[in-house]
Write an enzyme that holds these catalytic residues in place. Structure first.
Site, PDB file in Angstrom:
ATOM      1  N   SER A 134       0.850  -1.190   0.000  1.00 13.39           N
ATOM      2  CA  SER A 134       0.000   0.000   0.000  1.00 13.39           C
ATOM      3  C   SER A 134       0.880   1.232   0.000  1.00 13.39           C
ATOM      4  CB  SER A 134      -0.910   0.095   1.250  1.00 13.39           C
ATOM      5  OG  SER A 134      -1.904  -0.890   1.224  1.00 13.39           O
ATOM      6  N   GLU A 136      -3.859   1.906  -2.405  1.00 13.51           N
ATOM      7  CA  GLU A 136      -3.247   3.183  -2.766  1.00 13.51           C
ATOM      8  C   GLU A 136      -4.313   4.273  -2.674  1.00 13.51           C
ATOM      9  OE1 GLU A 136      -0.802   2.737  -6.301  1.00 13.51           O
ATOM     10  OE2 GLU A 136       0.167   0.974  -5.427  1.00 13.51           O
ATOM     11  N   SER A 189      -2.200  -3.791  -3.226  1.00 19.67           N
ATOM     12  CA  SER A 189      -1.644  -2.522  -2.774  1.00 19.67           C
ATOM     13  C   SER A 189      -2.752  -1.491  -2.606  1.00 19.67           C
ATOM     14  CB  SER A 189      -0.607  -2.026  -3.799  1.00 19.67           C
ATOM     15  OG  SER A 189      -0.030  -0.817  -3.377  1.00 19.67           O
TER      16      SER A 189
END
Lengths: 368, 368, 368, 368
Positions: free
Chosen positions: A233, A273, A271
């Site tokens: 992340s 984001e 991830s």
């Protein structure tokens, strides 16, 4: 402070703020708590947009989800009302509940009207999973840790493996907190835009620094997992004093992805984001004296200058987090290399890479 | 003009504009072309936000997709930039290409810079499928038809089975164009909000008028299809002179769904329900003299007044389209009843409904 | 159980599930904790999509934000991955942090892999502000309260001023938990769709029950505030065993607004209206044995049946929450009327409303 | 065919399809019409997902708006229903209306039910502004031009300044059509993913090729405008035979931005960046025999392989469009350099760049 060198292929005008930190935006303060306790290596990083009563003087704001594998809270209301009314707290994934409680209590203490004579409050808490380095299952973070970060806010702060970034890994190297800023000129006025990232994303073999594919030999050296289940992340916070409204701030936030991916990211499935962007201009009053008030509005025709600066400060913040982070021993006793230590090890073991490493170190200011 | 009676359960303050039409918003004009040609019963309805050079003086705007089974064009750029820079053209589904061409040519003719020294232009064209009544496969609409609507714009216009509404069916009854307006008071200032709908949605058995489930006996009478593949849609255009920005206009647009469903809609799968909202205040200049300018901003704390008015004007516009529409013979030679004619037929065939119909007729102003 | 009468203008086929509760969807369980402690009147309502290991067998899911003045958590990841992997916990606004912690710990206890060898977990917590009735500033809710709700889940549960609904107000009357279900038939197969709402929205003067504008006299009687700052909200949870994917579940979720507004709502500025929808079919495995697997897919051509049922179960759930709720003394010692008590008081004080009240009571099953 | 060399820092597994074109996805065909007529240099590029009756056998699909300064049509319905039911037509901005008409007529001709016994059809038309090179104000494109592209579709097609790419400029150099493909392996099955871009975005000074900042000297050489009003855009079409649903295809589409920005883009304000993605597996029948059918579903746990391939094919498609495009004389008689010609000119005028250019040319396969 941020990197002292010129960013490779800086798409902005290249004029940095005085500290090259998000706190170059007037009024923005950052506080951090680092927790090292046995196999826990974690912490809290708090960003204050200003300290003149956030609930009563909300900042125009937006959030943008690049990839939603994440547990950050507060986005729903930002999207609807276009404001942020608390400090932003960054921490690890399982610290979100505790940070939410601490932040709520802080707001209740300073605003006796909340939940009594007026509405509730929308705490903003963002997270990455530092479970690769830290024993996240212990849920070790306390409200006191959160308060300590909130109460220690300053316009100077350290980057790297500190605060909420303590246990974060970026491109399989030690990541964490990074920051940068740029000055943007519109007509005869100067504005500042700053970024702070908590970097915890990426695969080592993909890492490209200043055009150099240094990730491949590093990945071979460290036997990095090409097919790991990314638990990464990256949280990005953007601040500016320019009169951008929430629609424009969302556009700015969207450009963070340009900076994030310049080093080789591809927005992995795992991830999370998330980007937050706020402006310290045109504050929105909770108890408005006038229901219609006068504000400044920037014409989108000149917004490219901000887009360019956003790409640059995010790119540079990621690099700064890598450059400033130190190597760390993780929860299982393994040494987790910083970028600098890994590259030095690469040269020691494979001297044929000394030119590449020297060039990169020089360009990043590691070697002066 | 719109309905002259008080709306049942009007959630607004209930103060109508002078004409009870969208053109009560100062500067807004509406022009229409009706095409009856063999088995084609269609047309064009054009809405001008103002006539002081739309491309150079764009209106703050938003669109909202309630249900996206539709082919309206222009939404992508409205969402990004928060402005509308052309008149809005409403027509049938297969007229979109021709309307786009006509609208583009109109803008090119009045703006020699477009596509030469400056950017292109974003035509706004919205549609419903009138194929139930009209032979839509003929693609009969011409650019001249579109121009005729654009060039005949006025602050007075007719409602019902006219313009783009010529072939539209609403709750399986004759629908089409409807409009209404409300005055909203904030502090010591009065603002106007107006709606224009092109109604082409709904199932007859679901129709509820003023709390009366009149749709059920009408559906039985007309043997309306309970399980038809709805090919409907409703386009809603909202206009105001209040200083709402694009985020706020999107919030307003979202409330159209309240008005649409008050008569028994449930947002059917096949119903393209698209809303456009614009403000005639705080215009955005294409060739800005100042990149940062001063505008007015409404505090969201008082936006409920607009939400209430939106629900009311959209509800009333739908009813007005039903009340004003006349019965029509469709492309297959079948008589398609208006609401008024169908209700009269119901009373003739089933006198036990005369009380219900009389009450509804009185409340809607059909009987005075 | 839910209402036993036929819903007025039911747009669905009208076939209710056995209990007329969300738990008619096979496997769905609901548990509640009610907290009455001095001036605190609050609680927790937990919904289990199934109990066969939610983290390892995620339910296809979607969320939809009707109005984002709210602090619910977990939506970001639902939107990205289209799954829910924990029970859903409903509580008051300032209980979100504590509920997040409790839910995280529950998941950690039953899944030793989480945060160690696999990714983290995304707790779903939704909230309304019960601060009108309960002293929300005390943040009285404990993790034990949340656990008690989670651990007491059953396919039978009470509605009204109970669980998370204990302190909620709907149309300025006592609101809370309500539920309903419908059977939907596709080809030769029967599916169930159920709703559970936590109702805390609306203005009394707008309330319309079964076409009767009963809110106006009630508002006059109770001197309800026409211009209060709405601190409301409504959380809707939709469950089905039909093979709907996340895109289709989002479409379903969007139709909740039809049901919510049938009684007179207009999606107020301060009303956080959030919808969650999940399917218990086509579960998504966390540790997939096969990366490509076979699932069922419903054609959107027949989705109207679900849209109709959604509108009906949400409408009926709101009514059921009103009918089941009891009057309560709020944090300031004021008696807060239930719908039933308020209507009785109306008849006592203004006998001219006895016909209206009798009709409504009969149609709602209050009088049998 | 696409580039024959290995992509620099290819984040995918690096296995190209046989032709390295989008048509490596089985069934996908591409047809093009190039129009050079006086000062008009434009055209049409059409992509067929398959040719087995698109309206009756729709492809699962998604669109994603990276930046919405654009006039592409059809996105609203793709977002709602998750399908594409026509070929995709790419052209210049003012050709959208004509392309919409041509595409509609094509669908009507082959589907007599449309607009008669069943619903309408949703044409997909995407555009960039080629007004820098071509006299776009003439609206020269005809329906015959569109039909010619649609009717000439093949699995082999040319790249560069051809079809809709005829007048497009990328990084101020000649851009246009580019394509690439990758093979993705999941368990024991191989899937193909391909991209086709129409490149018309970017500022020359930002161009980075294979880590080399070649844009800066080229911009100085050509005196490229650093602060031009970008009138660019890039349209990306992604095709795969993997069983991705619309949610997953939207995730894929979002990753196009990684590929687009690898060469130095920053998502400029005036750049309309729209992505379409479809799968040729799990087709959705318009006249479904079964309302619930069996399909394949990919677990998101392995979607990174597709994300990586997407980043790679889009990056490579942009480069391929630059490498294949030829220099052209624009509507004002100015020579507009291709990348290859510009780099050669750079070497001729500034021999100190010959090493950089040679390296780049070799790596791109310009020199073999």
């Amino acid at each position: 402070m941020g990197l002292t060198v010129k960013l490779f292929n800086d798409v902005s005008e290249g004029v940095k703020g005085a500290k090259n930190l998000i706190t170059d935006v007037n009024g923005v303060l950052v506080g951090q708590t680092t927790v090292d306790d046995g196999d826990v290596h974690s912490g809290v990083t708090a960003i204050w947009p200003h300290q003149r009563g956030l609930f009563k003087n909300k900042v125009p704001a937006a959030s943008y989800v690049i990839n939603g594998f994440g547990k950050s809270v507060g986005l729903v209301q930002i999207d609807e009302l276009g404001t942020i009314e608390t400090p932003l707290v960054l921490t690890n994934t399982f610290g979100v509940g505790t940070a939410t409680n601490a932040l709520t209590k802080l707001m209740l203490a300073s605003n006796p009207e909340i939940g009594d004579t007026t509405s509730t409050v929308n705490p903003i808490v963002a997270e990455c999973n530092d479970g690769d380095v830290s024993n996240i299952r212990k849920m070790r973070l306390t409200e006191a840790d959160v308060n300590a970060a909130l109460n220690s806010a300053s316009d100077h702060f350290a980057e790297g493996a500190i605060g909420a970034g303590r246990g974060m890994m970026c491109y399989d190297l030690k990541g964490g907190i990074g920051s940068a800023s740029r000055i943007v000129r519109i007509d005869d006025h100067s504005y500042t835009i700053g970024a702070l990232v908590m970097s915890n994303y990426g695969f080592l073999q993909d890492l490209v620094v200043n055009g150099q594919p240094i990730g491949k030999p590093l990945a071979a050296l460290l036997a990095a997992d090409k097919h790991k289940e990314e638990k990464g992340s990256i949280i990005t916070v953007l601040a500016t004093d320019a009169p951008l409204n929430s629609r424009q701030l969302k556009r700015i936030a969207k450009r963070a992805t340009v900076g994030i991916n310049r080093t080789g990211g591809f927005i992995g499935n795992g991830s999370g984001e998330i980007v937050f962007a706020f402006s310290t201009t045109n504050l929105v009053q909770h108890f408005a004296k006038q229901n219609v008030e006068t504000v400044q509005r920037l014409n989108d025709n000149v917004i490219d200058t901000f887009f360019r600066a956003t790409a640059a400060v995010v790119d540079e913040s990621v690099l700064s987090s890598l450059v400033h982070a130190e190597s760390i021993v993780d929860r299982k006793g393994r040494l987790r290399f910083s970028f600098v230590d890994a590259a030095k090890e690469l040269v020691r073991r494979q001297p044929e890479y000394s030119d590449m490493v020297n060039q990169v170190f020089t360009e990043l200011g590691v070697i002066k």
